[in-house]
Structures are given as C-alpha cells and as structure tokens.
Design an enzyme around this catalytic site. Structure first.
Site, mmCIF file in Angstrom:
data_model
loop_
_atom_site.group_PDB
_atom_site.id
_atom_site.type_symbol
_atom_site.label_atom_id
_atom_site.label_comp_id
_atom_site.label_asym_id
_atom_site.label_seq_id
_atom_site.Cartn_x
_atom_site.Cartn_y
_atom_site.Cartn_z
ATOM 1 N N LYS A 236 1.112 -1.064 -0.092
ATOM 2 C CA LYS A 236 -0.268 -0.371 0.130
ATOM 3 C C LYS A 236 0.698 1.575 0.217
ATOM 4 O O LYS A 236 2.139 1.316 0.185
ATOM 5 C CB LYS A 236 -1.185 0.116 1.301
ATOM 6 C CG LYS A 236 -2.164 -0.602 1.017
ATOM 7 C CD LYS A 236 -3.289 -0.469 1.882
ATOM 8 C CE LYS A 236 -4.655 -2.076 1.401
ATOM 9 N NZ LYS A 236 -5.009 -2.020 2.753
ATOM 10 N N ARG A 270 -3.045 -10.098 6.368
ATOM 11 C CA ARG A 270 -3.844 -9.996 4.926
ATOM 12 C C ARG A 270 -2.036 -9.554 3.526
ATOM 13 O O ARG A 270 -1.762 -8.612 4.019
ATOM 14 C CB ARG A 270 -4.555 -9.157 4.685
ATOM 15 C CG ARG A 270 -5.196 -9.021 3.087
ATOM 16 C CD ARG A 270 -6.909 -8.036 3.297
ATOM 17 N NE ARG A 270 -7.495 -8.686 2.016
ATOM 18 C CZ ARG A 270 -7.017 -7.790 0.883
ATOM 19 N NH1 ARG A 270 -5.873 -6.471 1.131
ATOM 20 N NH2 ARG A 270 -7.225 -7.937 -0.671
#
Ligand code: 7PM
Length: 291
Positions: A236, A270
C-alpha cells in the site's frame, strides 16, 4: 484432510496469527492487475474472461507458502475503479470459490459488499466474508448474518472513488475504534456472535500517511473491542510514501509492517507476499510470546 475452520472454537484470541493471501480477480487490480484475465477465446477462460486455472495455481502457491486463508476479490476498490455489476462479480468469484474449495486445503475468504455474492459464496464453500464496506450495502447485513460465517468488518471513510481526496480526523484511532464498535453492535443486534466477528482498521481506506502510521502504532487499542484483528498493508501507499518506492518494490516495507502489526496484536495479516510474510509473522509472534 480438509482443514476445519480456524475461526471456530479451536482458534482463540492469543493463538498464532494467520496469513491471508490476496487473490484479486479484477482486471485492474493495482498490484496484480489482470494477471488472471485472458481473451474470452482462451480455452479455460470462463464467461467473465477469468482464467480459472491460472488463478488456482496462484492460490495453490500461496497455500504452499503457508497462507491459511485465501481472500478472493472480484470488485476493485482502487480509487476511481469502474463499478462492477452484480452478475460480473458473481461470474468472477463463484466459480473460483468452488474450484478452490474442491482442490485446496484452506479457508476461502470472499472480499465483497454485495449481498447476492455473499449468499452464493457461502453456498459455494466460502469460510469468511470480508467486506470493506462493513455490511452496510443493501441486504448485506442480513446475508452476512444468515451465512453464519466469520465476518470481517473494515473501517473506511467515504467511498473508494473519493476516499483519498481529503480525509479528516480529530483522533483517527478513536474514530476508527468507535466506528468498529458501532458496527459490531449492529451485527450482534442482527444475530451475529462477537466471536464470529473480525475487525480491521482499513489501512489506506480514507486515510493519509499519518493516519495509517498512528493506527498501526496504536493497533493494540482495538483489543478493547474483544474481536480478532485483521490488517492489510502489503504494497500500500503508506509503504510507498515512507520509502519513496513503487508498488513492485514494497515487499521489505510490507514485511516490516506485518511484524509490527503482530507485535501490536494482529491475528490475521492480509498480504500479496505470502512466503515472506509467513516468516515475519512467525518471528514477531515468537518475540511477542516472550514479552
Ligand atoms: C486498490 C486499493 C486496490 C486498495 C486494492 C486495494 C483490504 C481489504 C483490500 C484491507 C480488508 C488491496 C486493497 N484491502 N480487505 N481489501 N483489509 N479486510 O491492497 O486492508 O488489496 S483491497
């Protein structure tokens, strides 16, 4: 032997954290964009253009690397992504859930906000429903509770198309915690059990770098909600912004963040990078157990 759900009575808060591998089956996913899509004339492509065999190989690789959960997503949450019709999402996700359920020993998570997809996924063998919109779309709450599956609630400020424009918080940790607390109450009032619910602060979903860093630094404050904690930070922009690196060069930063999350109490991590994250999670958990 088929793995029983790790979310049942056997898997408790305090047990070793699990790694969830990401299997995005959208043509425009930001880190693995379109990997499983072929022209519709290809032999094993289904009606949505998805190549099931290629997606299954990717899922199997992640399971071999130690992922206990595979998160299948058919709707891109990328800012500005094209909306996906319900039928398109069903066509992308359900055949793959069936195939993974038949072939692999893992828990299948389905990343969806759509009630019809939740129902079909549960019938097809899903073991977890993961909704970045926290079951707030039409019929989603009822579908999720009726499934009796473990449910992941995530915080997002706004909608994917606009969420990164100008997110504002006076205290991001408190506001995220309050939102999750309220959603837990709504799910429980609709018939869910608290043990069934996982919570996720939603890194990158309507958050700027300082918000993301504060949420991770204070992740342990979510313990007060008495639910398992899931985090997703791999690849991210919070990594890109600190390291000034593009998506393809964010592995090491992501591994560092996964370790910190486990030290601060994450139960599920995750990730797109399963092998490296499995080792990081094991090391961090060993240290956490000694502290
Ligand atoms: C664009 C932006 C594309 C973000 C893909 C993403 C999470 C999730 C996603 C998360 C839970 C990605 C994300 N992120 N579900 N789904 N938590 N529970 O990086 O952080 O795959 S999509």
């Amino acid at each position: 032997m088929k793995l029983s759900s790790p979310f049942g009575t056997k898997w408790q808060i305090g047990d070793a954290p699990l790694v969830m591998g990401v299997l995005n089956v959208t043509p425009d996913s930001f880190s693995d964009g379109g990997r499983y899509f072929r022209s519709s004339t290809a032999a094993s492509a289904n009606s949505s253009g998805l190549n099931l065999d290629v997606a299954l190989v990717a899922a199997r690789d992640m399971v071999d690397e130690g992922a206990i959960i595979i998160d299948v997503g058919g709707e891109s949450t990328r800012p500005g992504a094209k909306p996906v019709s319900e039928q398109q999402e069903l066509d992308r996700v359900i055949p793959l859930v069936e195939k993974i359920a038949a072939e692999l020993d893992c828990v299948i998570s389905v990343d969806t906000s759509t009630a019809a997809v939740m129902r079909a996924a549960a019938a097809a063998g899903a073991g977890l429903l993961n909704d970045v919109r926290s079951f707030q779309c039409d019929g989603a709450l009822e579908a999720a509770v009726a499934s009796r599956l473990p449910l992941c609630l995530m915080h997002m400020l706004g909608e994917p198309s606009t969420m990164q424009a100008d997110p504002q918080y006076s205290n991001v940790v408190e506001e995220v915690t309050d939102f999750l607390d309220q959603r837990i109450a709504v799910l429980c009032a609709a018939g869910a059990q608290r043990e069934q619910i996982m919570i996720d602060p939603g890194f990158g979903f309507g958050k700027l770098l300082p918000h993301n860093l504060q949420l991770l630094a204070h992740l342990d404050q979510l313990d007060s909600l008495q639910c398992k904690i899931l985090v997703g930070m791999s690849r991210k922009s919070m990594i890109g912004q600190v390291l000034d690196k593009p998506v393809a060069e964010r592995l090491h930063g992501g591994v560092a963040l996964a370790s910190i999350a486990v030290m601060r109490g994450a139960h599920v991590v995750r990730t797109h990078d399963v092998a490296a994250t499995v080792d990081a999670v094991k090391m961090a958990y060993a240290v956490k157990c000694a502290s």
